[in-house]
Design a protein around this motif. Structure first.
Motif, PDB file in Angstrom:
ATOM      1  N   TYR B  23       0.748  -1.329  -0.027  1.00  0.00           N
ATOM      2  CA  TYR B  23      -0.086   0.144   0.135  1.00  0.00           C
ATOM      3  C   TYR B  23       0.928   1.385   0.301  1.00  0.00           C
ATOM      4  CZ  TYR B  23      -3.175   3.193   1.084  1.00  0.00           C
ATOM      5  OH  TYR B  23      -4.166   4.692   0.733  1.00  0.00           O
ATOM      6  N   ASN B  24       0.766   1.943  -1.006  1.00  0.00           N
ATOM      7  CA  ASN B  24       1.791   3.152  -1.508  1.00  0.00           C
ATOM      8  C   ASN B  24       3.229   3.576  -0.420  1.00  0.00           C
ATOM      9  OD1 ASN B  24      -0.218   4.379  -2.489  1.00  0.00           O
ATOM     10  ND2 ASN B  24      -0.662   5.508  -0.540  1.00  0.00           N
ATOM     11  N   ASP B  47      -1.292  -5.199  -4.326  1.00  0.00           N
ATOM     12  CA  ASP B  47      -1.756  -4.359  -4.279  1.00  0.00           C
ATOM     13  C   ASP B  47      -2.510  -3.684  -3.511  1.00  0.00           C
ATOM     14  OD1 ASP B  47      -2.761  -1.265  -6.620  1.00  0.00           O
ATOM     15  OD2 ASP B  47      -0.569  -1.004  -4.630  1.00  0.00           O
ATOM     16  N   ASP B  48      -3.029  -3.045  -2.645  1.00  0.00           N
ATOM     17  CA  ASP B  48      -4.390  -2.344  -1.420  1.00  0.00           C
ATOM     18  C   ASP B  48      -4.968  -1.559  -2.153  1.00  0.00           C
ATOM     19  OD1 ASP B  48      -5.022  -2.670   1.896  1.00  0.00           O
ATOM     20  OD2 ASP B  48      -6.428  -3.057   0.103  1.00  0.00           O
ATOM     21  N   SER B  50      -3.412   1.156  -3.843  1.00  0.00           N
ATOM     22  CA  SER B  50      -2.024   2.187  -3.656  1.00  0.00           C
ATOM     23  C   SER B  50      -2.552   3.941  -4.999  1.00  0.00           C
ATOM     24  CB  SER B  50      -0.790   1.424  -4.101  1.00  0.00           C
ATOM     25  OG  SER B  50      -0.692   0.515  -2.913  1.00  0.00           O
ATOM     26  N   ASN B  71      -9.383   0.140  -1.775  1.00  0.00           N
ATOM     27  CA  ASN B  71      -8.472  -0.249  -0.596  1.00  0.00           C
ATOM     28  C   ASN B  71      -8.824  -1.175   0.264  1.00  0.00           C
ATOM     29  OD1 ASN B  71      -7.014   0.916   3.047  1.00  0.00           O
ATOM     30  ND2 ASN B  71      -6.027   0.924   1.698  1.00  0.00           N
ATOM     31  N   GLN B  74      -4.557  -4.752   5.473  1.00  0.00           N
ATOM     32  CA  GLN B  74      -3.186  -5.674   5.214  1.00  0.00           C
ATOM     33  C   GLN B  74      -3.358  -7.305   5.506  1.00  0.00           C
ATOM     34  OE1 GLN B  74       0.356  -6.010   7.987  1.00  0.00           O
ATOM     35  NE2 GLN B  74       1.556  -5.374   6.518  1.00  0.00           N
TER      36      GLN B  74
END
Lengths: 119, 242
Positions: B23-24, B47-48, B50, B71, B74
């Motif tokens: 995430y980012n 990839d959440d 990002s 999003n 995690q």
């Protein structure tokens, strides 16, 4: 005192039963009946305020308004619990949906992992 | 006979898959993935959603990239990675590895070997094992909270784990099949331990190094998040699904 205990026990039982109600048609119908019953009871209380006082004294709770307050608290808690449960369920559905989308997209764009197992 | 040091082998796709929730992390992701690819053939980035191009970057680095449309957290990213890895990679062990550069791929290798060799179905990284180097550069508040986390986990799962919130883990295929992480956020760490306890999955703890760089500390969980973890775990107990 015994009456108060019985009342408390009744409240606890109602709370437990209410918390277990889900989203099935049967449970939804029961919940709606409960709301209707509440509406009717509230209407009676408005039309016959003395009746509430009588019931309150009979139960040993004191003023009728106290009884109304207690019932209001129980109903409020049930509503909160129900809302939280519903939110959690929606959350889970959202996650499953997003996950399915991510996996589908990987499929569609042919993400290639080394040694990837062919379908 | 010549005494040549045998370079540590690279784990092939048939043995291991590394799952990296992202995430980012565009700032460090390239380096993290490069280091990982030196040790593991298969790396799956989840990839959440990002917003800094992490997904495209991961793809450019040669990782398999799964993309969440929104999003989720995690925990959700980890489960997505596990589900994918179980169904689409032949690996016998699955690693979870943080994207922020705190973890060491060599430690991941050690965890993978622990599971592959049959020592246990799950290998958990720990900063606090006696054999691990002293975590002297860990912020004090974090250390305190982690100690609290250990006590809390022991109370709720009865597992004697020394590091309850370490993102570096290895799980065997059999164990992965039993896992169904529903906590989207950081409470997934507690949930994972609970699942291990409930399913009586064998586990070992392996000492790992955690690098606390300015970048990772800045991005890391705030101490307040401990409140959320406790709340999530306790509320799960109230609304336990049958």
């Amino acid at each position: 005192m015994t009456i108060k205990l019985l009342l408390l026990a009744a409240f606890a039982l109602l709370a437990l039963l209410g918390a277990r109600l889900g989203e099935s048609p049967r449970d939804m119908a029961l919940k709606r009946l409960a709301v209707l019953g509440l509406f009717l009871a509230s209407s009676v209380a408005v039309l016959f305020p003395d009746a509430v006082t009588t019931v309150g004294q009979w139960v040993g709770v004191g003023r009728g308004t106290d009884l109304v307050l207690y019932l209001f608290v129980v109903v409020s808690v049930l509503v909160w619990l129900g809302t939280y449960k519903r939110m959690t369920r929606l959350d889970e559905q959202l996650t499953q949906l997003a996950r399915a989308q991510a996996l589908l997209r990987a499929e569609a764009t042919r993400q290639h992992a080394p040694g990837r197992m062919e379908e | 006979m010549q005494d040549t040091a045998v370079p540590p082998r690279r784990l092939p796709a048939t043995e291991a898959t590394v799952i990296v929730p992202v995430y980012n992390e565009a700032t460090v992701l390239g380096e993290v993935l490069a280091d990982l690819h030196a040790v593991f053939e298969t790396v799956v980035c989840v990839d959440d959603a990002s917003r800094d191009g992490s997904a495209a970057l991961a793809e450019a680095c040669g990782a398999v990239v799964l993309r969440h449309p929104v999003n989720l957290g995690q925990g959700a990213a980890l489960q997505t990675g596990l589900t994918y890895a179980l169904e689409h990679t032949p690996a016998r062990v699955f690693l979870t590895f943080d994207a922020d550069g705190q973890h060491d791929p060599q430690d991941a290798r050690a965890l993978a070997e622990a599971v592959l060799s049959g020592r246990a179905d799950v290998a958990l990284g720990s900063r606090f094992l006696a054999a691990a180097p002293a975590a002297s550069d860990m912020p004090r508040l974090r250390r305190l909270l982690l100690r609290g986390g250990v006590v809390f986990t022991r109370l709720t799962t009865r597992l004697a784990v020394t590091d309850t919130h370490n993102g570096l883990r290895a799980v065997s295929r059999d164990a992965a099949r039993l896992l169904d992480i529903r906590q989207r956020g950081m409470a997934h760490a507690s949930e994972l331990l609970r699942l291990i306890a409930v399913h009586r999955i064998s586990y070992v703890e392996v000492p790992v190094h955690v690098r606390y760089t300015e970048y990772s500390l800045h991005k890391g969980q705030s101490g307040l998040n401990a409140v959320n973890v406790v709340a999530d775990v306790l509320l799960h107990g109230v609304f336990r699904r049958s």
